[in-house]
Design a protein around this motif. Sequence first.
Motif: not given
Lengths: 207, 140
Positions: A76, A79-81, A83-84, A86-87, B45-47, B49, B55, B59, B99
Amino acid sequence: MKINILIAISSLFLTIVSCKQNAAKLPILGNREVAANGKDTIYQSIPDFNLLNQDSVYINNDSLKDKIYVADFFFTSCPSICPIMKKQLLRIHDKYKDNNQVAILSHTIDPKHDSVPVLKKYADKLGVSSKKWHFLYGARDVIYNMARNGYMNYADRDSLAPGGISHSGYFILVDKNRHIRGAYDGTDEKQVSQLMDDMDILLAEYK
Amino acid sequence: MRAKIISIAFSMLIICIFLSACSENEVKYQRYYADGSQIYQVHCQNCHMKDGSGLANVIPPLTDSTFLRENRKDLACYIVYGLADTIVVNGITYQTPMPAEKHLAAIDIAKVLTYITNSFGNKQGIYDVKEVEKNINNCK
């Protein structure tokens, strides 16, 4: 001359038709071996597991026996991949919201931080329920072993990676017989669209 | 007759080019925006989008123009020091920590803020590097 054109057109037509037939069924992925009788093939299948979901209910192969599902590994606070991913999983969730033959399994690879209440809160914030989407909690070694040997996926501690854990961003498609039928890059919108097309093909097998 | 048409068309073209690119500020803005788009892809962009939608309730989106305008002074601080506190965007409270990106230079922050405040339905003009430097010195 005319005959040449005719042959060209008909062979093109044949190619298209045969391609379509090939696409109608998904392959079974993973290792395979020959059964003791020397005829049948034994395909790699998802090993037995018993993991808590965000509602503290145990989820195992038995509770998923009438479902195809998409599995991924995340945490959870990633910070990297994640969130994408989960989207993209939300897209799948929204498409199959009312289809009770489909489930999603997200395994946390950071059990130290992601306790069951943390997973519950995360699921609530995503606006999804355990009717469709399970956020699974288990001991680190159990989950890492599942990722590697069950889903041909990858997760490990890595002090250099953002968030302290490195893992692959693959979505694994599993059928009702615990066989792996596809693997897709969960950070790539196009591949996830392909996954949803493949899910429709897989669901058609059970009609 | 033909020579006349050609010369008119040519002068129109020259006028168009001048109108679209003659001002120095416009060129600077375009440069900021283009570079900012690259920085956004790598660091944000990772968070947040590709389309700035964030998200769900995890987010926050970058589409709330009012928030961006009202908190314009703090935007650079959010990027440099991250966020540990909750933040309310579009009426939703977000708790996921953001972060810190302490390694980003002021000019890169200016570029990415120019990109963000002029994309996703926002249109707030250039975010100059001088403005960033001033605001970073006043971070809470």
